[in-house]
Design a protein around this motif. Sequence first.
Motif, PDB file in Angstrom:
ATOM      1  N   ALA A  10       8.218  -3.168  -5.602  1.00  0.00           N
ATOM      2  CA  ALA A  10       8.338  -1.968  -4.769  1.00  0.00           C
ATOM      3  C   ALA A  10       7.092  -1.686  -3.941  1.00  0.00           C
ATOM      4  O   ALA A  10       7.099  -0.782  -3.102  1.00  0.00           O
ATOM      5  N   ALA A  11       6.035  -2.443  -4.154  1.00  0.00           N
ATOM      6  CA  ALA A  11       4.761  -2.156  -3.476  1.00  0.00           C
ATOM      7  C   ALA A  11       4.748  -2.740  -2.064  1.00  0.00           C
ATOM      8  O   ALA A  11       5.160  -3.883  -1.846  1.00  0.00           O
ATOM      9  N   ASP A  12       4.259  -1.956  -1.132  1.00  0.00           N
ATOM     10  CA  ASP A  12       3.975  -2.490   0.199  1.00  0.00           C
ATOM     11  C   ASP A  12       2.763  -3.411   0.143  1.00  0.00           C
ATOM     12  O   ASP A  12       2.661  -4.353   0.923  1.00  0.00           O
ATOM     13  N   HIS A  56       3.783   2.339  -0.527  1.00  0.00           N
ATOM     14  CA  HIS A  56       3.436   2.365  -1.938  1.00  0.00           C
ATOM     15  C   HIS A  56       2.426   1.258  -2.236  1.00  0.00           C
ATOM     16  O   HIS A  56       2.551   0.137  -1.737  1.00  0.00           O
ATOM     17  N   PHE A  57       1.452   1.608  -3.062  1.00  0.00           N
ATOM     18  CA  PHE A  57       0.425   0.655  -3.473  1.00  0.00           C
ATOM     19  C   PHE A  57       0.387   0.630  -4.998  1.00  0.00           C
ATOM     20  O   PHE A  57       0.454   1.675  -5.644  1.00  0.00           O
ATOM     21  N   THR A  58       0.266  -0.566  -5.552  1.00  0.00           N
ATOM     22  CA  THR A  58       0.335  -0.729  -7.003  1.00  0.00           C
ATOM     23  C   THR A  58      -0.916  -1.426  -7.525  1.00  0.00           C
ATOM     24  O   THR A  58      -1.444  -2.339  -6.876  1.00  0.00           O
ATOM     25  N   PHE A  59      -1.374  -0.973  -8.690  1.00  0.00           N
ATOM     26  CA  PHE A  59      -2.451  -1.637  -9.434  1.00  0.00           C
ATOM     27  C   PHE A  59      -1.956  -1.820 -10.850  1.00  0.00           C
ATOM     28  O   PHE A  59      -1.482  -0.876 -11.481  1.00  0.00           O
ATOM     29  N   THR A  60      -2.053  -3.040 -11.391  1.00  0.00           N
ATOM     30  CA  THR A  60      -1.566  -3.305 -12.744  1.00  0.00           C
ATOM     31  C   THR A  60      -2.705  -3.803 -13.630  1.00  0.00           C
ATOM     32  O   THR A  60      -3.673  -4.380 -13.145  1.00  0.00           O
ATOM     33  N   GLY A  61      -2.554  -3.592 -14.952  1.00  0.00           N
ATOM     34  CA  GLY A  61      -3.566  -4.102 -15.874  1.00  0.00           C
ATOM     35  C   GLY A  61      -3.665  -3.264 -17.129  1.00  0.00           C
ATOM     36  O   GLY A  61      -3.010  -2.236 -17.277  1.00  0.00           O
ATOM     37  N   GLN A  62      -4.485  -3.746 -18.047  1.00  0.00           N
ATOM     38  CA  GLN A  62      -4.821  -3.002 -19.258  1.00  0.00           C
ATOM     39  C   GLN A  62      -5.771  -1.892 -18.845  1.00  0.00           C
ATOM     40  O   GLN A  62      -6.924  -2.128 -18.499  1.00  0.00           O
ATOM     41  N   MET A  63      -5.309  -0.638 -18.906  1.00  0.00           N
ATOM     42  CA  MET A  63      -6.031   0.420 -18.220  1.00  0.00           C
ATOM     43  C   MET A  63      -7.126   1.089 -19.050  1.00  0.00           C
ATOM     44  O   MET A  63      -7.787   2.004 -18.562  1.00  0.00           O
ATOM     45  N   ASP A  64      -7.360   0.624 -20.277  1.00  0.00           N
ATOM     46  CA  ASP A  64      -8.570   1.062 -20.976  1.00  0.00           C
ATOM     47  C   ASP A  64      -9.657  -0.007 -20.903  1.00  0.00           C
ATOM     48  O   ASP A  64     -10.712   0.132 -21.531  1.00  0.00           O
ATOM     49  N   LEU A  87      13.723  -3.544  -7.020  1.00  0.00           N
ATOM     50  CA  LEU A  87      12.684  -2.546  -6.853  1.00  0.00           C
ATOM     51  C   LEU A  87      12.828  -1.470  -7.915  1.00  0.00           C
ATOM     52  O   LEU A  87      13.936  -1.171  -8.377  1.00  0.00           O
ATOM     53  N   HIS A  88      11.720  -0.870  -8.306  1.00  0.00           N
ATOM     54  CA  HIS A  88      11.801   0.241  -9.252  1.00  0.00           C
ATOM     55  C   HIS A  88      12.624   1.371  -8.609  1.00  0.00           C
ATOM     56  O   HIS A  88      12.320   1.801  -7.497  1.00  0.00           O
ATOM     57  N   PRO A  89      13.657   1.851  -9.288  1.00  0.00           N
ATOM     58  CA  PRO A  89      14.579   2.788  -8.628  1.00  0.00           C
ATOM     59  C   PRO A  89      13.943   4.105  -8.198  1.00  0.00           C
ATOM     60  O   PRO A  89      14.310   4.660  -7.158  1.00  0.00           O
ATOM     61  N   VAL A  90      12.996   4.613  -8.977  1.00  0.00           N
ATOM     62  CA  VAL A  90      12.347   5.869  -8.601  1.00  0.00           C
ATOM     63  C   VAL A  90      11.480   5.669  -7.372  1.00  0.00           C
ATOM     64  O   VAL A  90      11.528   6.448  -6.412  1.00  0.00           O
ATOM     65  N   ILE A  91      10.696   4.599  -7.377  1.00  0.00           N
ATOM     66  CA  ILE A  91       9.803   4.343  -6.244  1.00  0.00           C
ATOM     67  C   ILE A  91      10.612   4.036  -4.988  1.00  0.00           C
ATOM     68  O   ILE A  91      10.265   4.480  -3.885  1.00  0.00           O
TER      69      ILE A  91
END
Length: 406
Positions: free
Chosen positions: A297-299, A226-234, A215-219
């Motif tokens: 780390a995402a629920d 926690h909810f995550t969205f990934t991708g090319q953000m432009d 898991l990401h240590p900070v998260i």
Amino acid sequence: MGGVLFLAHRVPFPPDRGDRIRSHHLLKALARLGPVHVGCFGDGDAAAERALAELAASHCVAPRTKPLPLAGAEAVLTGKPVSLTAFHSRRLAAWVRETIARERIDAIVVFSGQMGQYVPDEFAGRVVIDLCDVDSAKFESYAAAGERPWLNAREARLLAREEERLGQRADATILISEAEAALYRSRLTTPGKVNVQVIGNGIDAAFFDPSASALHPVIAQQPRPHFTFTGQMDYRPNEQAALWVIEALLPRLRARFPQAMFHVVGRNPTRALMAHHGMPGVHVWGEVPDVRPFIAAADAVLAPLLIARGVQNKVLEAMAMARPVVLTSEAATGIAATDGAQWLVCPPDHEAMAARIAGLLADREAADAIGAAARRFVLDFHGWGAMLAPLEGLIGKTAEGQRHAA
């Protein structure tokens, strides 16, 4: 033994974004069949070009230096789509002709419609075009949504003509899903003249393995969920989806779960996204060296895309990581998973999606079961080897690099 000319609109290294992941695995599959000569565009990434040189028999990487206004002016003057003029290079066109004259090229494989302009009319070998998805339909969607309607409607119209021209020129035209193939056929004036094939996206399940990433240590140190969205953000559909979560969905989630956090992970976040960074419940991470710790780390991983073409790698990656995915039907296209078993499909309605997520979080055991079923699904149906197995038949070669009998 002849070779293959592979044309792509980006250097297929590193495989860290949707189109480059697919082109990367296409190139590797072709290289197993014989020598591959690669023509593409690049942005000066020396490591990517070195990786390409190790795999390709020869290559040409043309710089992407043409400003968009110049590409637009060329498009207006020539009556072409901007998508083509933006990827037109005299240097690359000359290299293609020189390579065909110098080498024995049995087949040309084109990745993305922008690169079909480089296939010489007189080339007598096999031509395979991987359109991936129907770009013209995407621009139609932009125009219908009121985004630069005249410009996007023009692009859609001209791209549709180019997509049909390429289909008639090619021995096989590949789409990424049955839905995209059906959409493509429905837009052709002479569908009987086009050989449409489907090759879906795969996933490297050995890399995207929950047992291979912490898991990401900070998260991990912060309160859940926690909810995550990934991708090319432009990329506009990704930006639109992330903003919808921040502005419409997240307030409903935080009303139920006051410490809920939404993590936007991916390169080049837009100014509109960065304006929300640091607001309650929002963290915009930008480019990261490895998305897996954020997914792990995402629920739940969210993919509420309103405009989507083809198969979403972000969804396959999250499923391979055994995370429950909550997504819209647009983001689910091309993946034959079952709602409630391997993911949760919701309409783009913030109240309905918030309620579905709340139900998911209320039963952690059921959520884990959905994640486990998702990983089993991608292992069974979305390995790259199985996905790309038809490629050798389409280009007329066996695994030993021999031509099939006609």
